[in-house]
Design a protein around this motif. Structure first.
Motif, PDB file in Angstrom:
ATOM      1  N   VAL A 120      33.200  40.918  39.373  1.00  0.00           N
ATOM      2  CA  VAL A 120      33.230  40.395  40.733  1.00  0.00           C
ATOM      3  C   VAL A 120      33.356  38.878  40.629  1.00  0.00           C
ATOM      4  N   VAL A 121      34.404  38.329  41.219  1.00  0.00           N
ATOM      5  CA  VAL A 121      34.632  36.887  41.187  1.00  0.00           C
ATOM      6  C   VAL A 121      34.673  36.387  42.626  1.00  0.00           C
ATOM      7  N   ASP A 129      31.387  32.006  41.392  1.00  0.00           N
ATOM      8  CA  ASP A 129      30.300  32.838  40.880  1.00  0.00           C
ATOM      9  C   ASP A 129      30.935  34.114  40.322  1.00  0.00           C
ATOM     10  N   ILE A 130      30.585  34.466  39.086  1.00  0.00           N
ATOM     11  CA  ILE A 130      31.199  35.601  38.406  1.00  0.00           C
ATOM     12  C   ILE A 130      30.096  36.546  37.940  1.00  0.00           C
ATOM     13  N   HIS A 131      30.281  37.832  38.197  1.00  0.00           N
ATOM     14  CA  HIS A 131      29.293  38.834  37.804  1.00  0.00           C
ATOM     15  C   HIS A 131      30.001  39.995  37.117  1.00  0.00           C
ATOM     16  N   LEU A 132      29.511  40.373  35.949  1.00  0.00           N
ATOM     17  CA  LEU A 132      29.972  41.572  35.263  1.00  0.00           C
ATOM     18  C   LEU A 132      29.044  42.713  35.667  1.00  0.00           C
ATOM     19  N   GLU A 133      29.608  43.761  36.284  1.00  0.00           N
ATOM     20  CA  GLU A 133      28.807  44.838  36.850  1.00  0.00           C
ATOM     21  C   GLU A 133      29.189  46.179  36.224  1.00  0.00           C
ATOM     22  N   ALA A 198      37.311  42.413  41.187  1.00  0.00           N
ATOM     23  CA  ALA A 198      37.253  42.203  42.637  1.00  0.00           C
ATOM     24  C   ALA A 198      37.181  40.708  42.893  1.00  0.00           C
ATOM     25  N   LEU A 199      38.221  40.175  43.555  1.00  0.00           N
ATOM     26  CA  LEU A 199      38.339  38.733  43.766  1.00  0.00           C
ATOM     27  C   LEU A 199      38.242  38.405  45.251  1.00  0.00           C
ATOM     28  N   SER A 200      37.232  37.617  45.619  1.00  0.00           N
ATOM     29  CA  SER A 200      37.086  37.166  47.004  1.00  0.00           C
ATOM     30  C   SER A 200      36.912  35.657  47.004  1.00  0.00           C
ATOM     31  N   GLY A 201      36.963  35.067  48.212  1.00  0.00           N
ATOM     32  CA  GLY A 201      36.743  33.630  48.314  1.00  0.00           C
ATOM     33  C   GLY A 201      37.807  32.934  49.139  1.00  0.00           C
ATOM     34  N   ARG A 229      31.857  33.316  49.218  1.00  0.00           N
ATOM     35  CA  ARG A 229      31.069  32.263  48.554  1.00  0.00           C
ATOM     36  C   ARG A 229      30.547  31.243  49.550  1.00  0.00           C
ATOM     37  N   ALA A 230      31.016  31.288  50.764  1.00  0.00           N
ATOM     38  CA  ALA A 230      30.534  30.359  51.786  1.00  0.00           C
ATOM     39  C   ALA A 230      29.093  30.690  52.164  1.00  0.00           C
TER      40      ALA A 230
END
Length: 381
Positions: A120-121, A129-133, A198-201, A229-230
């Motif tokens: 998740v980026v 912020d990056i998370h490996l899930e 999954a890329l958001s922002g 990220r807001a």
């Protein structure tokens, strides 16, 4: 638990008390205690020794930090809990409380098989912020926060030559920040092989990040049009996109197994109970696909204490002792794990308690083989 760890557990003598139940909920404490007491009592009614039932009840009293709803699988033998694993999400199918010579595997395997790894980026122009899930895990396997440059990060309306210069400077700052994010994403992809990203922002930040990745890495992107990220942002759209992607990956994995088993006139696969048993007895199975509804039918097989691990009757046991006659699905899954095969459980159970269940026949087991039968392979060529 790894497949190797599960195989080690299966090699130990039983009998086993097995519980597949809901995880901790939000009910008042007295009601949660009553539910755990009910589990213990029903295990004892199923024949579990008092010490095994009590050990499972005590394990269930320990909260594992997962959000509600969650699912719990607990195995106990000799008064000790040998496996206690929780998964995020509602239970699939009914509770199962058993006491038998071999542990009940399918509830655990259906969740382990759905444990898809993904990234998740959540990015913005000043970092990410990056998370490996891993699906169902309830916590990140790894986290990274990229804090890029923030000086002059906002384009200004200065006018004239200075306006264009500021525009270029800001754009270069954003690009530099996203190249730093891309380097971290690339490294996580290389090391952990997630099935999707999954890329958001922020829209422009997503574009710059995507441009900084390779074609292979871009193919993993699931673009989510939400600036999560807001401050105070709603993650509902990101959560929905992840859920859809997980469902698609599960379906595509099942389809891939069926396609591989059917390729070359089926020479590299086995379909149906008899063919799959024969392949397991020869340790030829690479991946075993089971219909979750196999637990509903009455077919049984022999679980053996040594290779070939499973048999239709004692004439096939090759000198191994019979541990017990168990559900066919459980016997197949046990033999697969003990021969280092991957096990997938195909489920279409409704997640809502009042939702109707599709009426259909139980599907035959399917296996992808480690090697094709030489005669079949020659005929197919």
């Amino acid at each position: 638990m790894s497949d190797r760890g599960l195989a080690d557990l299966l090699s130990r003598p039983g009998p086993w008390a097995s519980a597949y139940v809901d995880g901790p909920g939000v009910l008042p404490q007295v009601e949660e205690e009553a539910l755990r007491r009910s589990v213990r009592e029903r295990l004892e009614q199923a024949g579990a020794p008092e010490e095994d039932a009590a050990a499972i009840e005590a394990a269930l009293a320990t909260r594992n930090g997962l959000p509600s709803p969650s699912t719990r699988v607990v195995l106990a033998s000799g008064g000790r809990v040998e496996l206690d694993q929780g998964f995020v999400g509602a239970r699939v199918g009914p509770e199962r409380l058993d006491h038998a010579p071999v542990p009940t595997l399918l509830p655990l395997l259906r969740h382990l098989g759905a444990a898809i790894r993904y990234l998740v980026v959540e990015t913005s122009r000043d970092g990410a912020d990056i998370h490996l899930e891993t699906a169902g895990r309830g916590h990140s396997d790894a986290d990274a926060e990229i804090e890029g440059q923030t000086d002059d990060i906002t384009k200004v309306q200065a006018g004239g030559w200075s306006h264009a210069a500021y525009q270029r400077y800001a754009e270069n700052t954003w690009k530099s920040n996203q190249e730093e994010v891309a380097a971290e994403v690339s490294e996580l992809i290389r090391r952990h092989h997630p099935q999707f990203v999954a890329l958001s922002g922020d829209v422009r930040a997503r574009q710059l990040l995507t441009d900084a990745l390779t074609d292979t890495e871009r193919a993993l992107i699931v673009d989510v049009d939400a600036h999560t990220r807001a401050d105070g942002a709603d993650s509902a759209e990101l959560d929905s996109a992840i859920a859809r992607s997980l469902e698609e990956r599960e379906r595509s994995t099942v389809d891939e197994v069926r396609d591989r088993a059917a390729a070359d006139s089926g020479s590299g696969g086995a379909t149906g109970l008899e063919e799959v048993i024969a392949a397991l007895q020869q340790a030829r199975v690479e991946t075993l696909l089971l219909d979750g509804r196999m637990l509903d039918d009455e077919r049984t097989l022999l679980a053996l204490d040594a290779p070939p691990w499973v048999a239709g009757d004692e004439s096939e046991s090759l000198g191994a002792d019979v541990v017990a006659r168990v559900h066919a699905a459980e016997a197949l899954a046990r033999a697969a794990i003990l021969t280092d095969a991957r096990v997938l459980v195909e489920d279409d159970e409704p997640t809502a308690e009042d939702a109707p269940r599709e009426s259909r026949a139980v599907r035959d087991p399917v296996a992808v083989l480690r090697w094709a039968d030489d005669a079949e392979a020659s005929d197919a060529s």
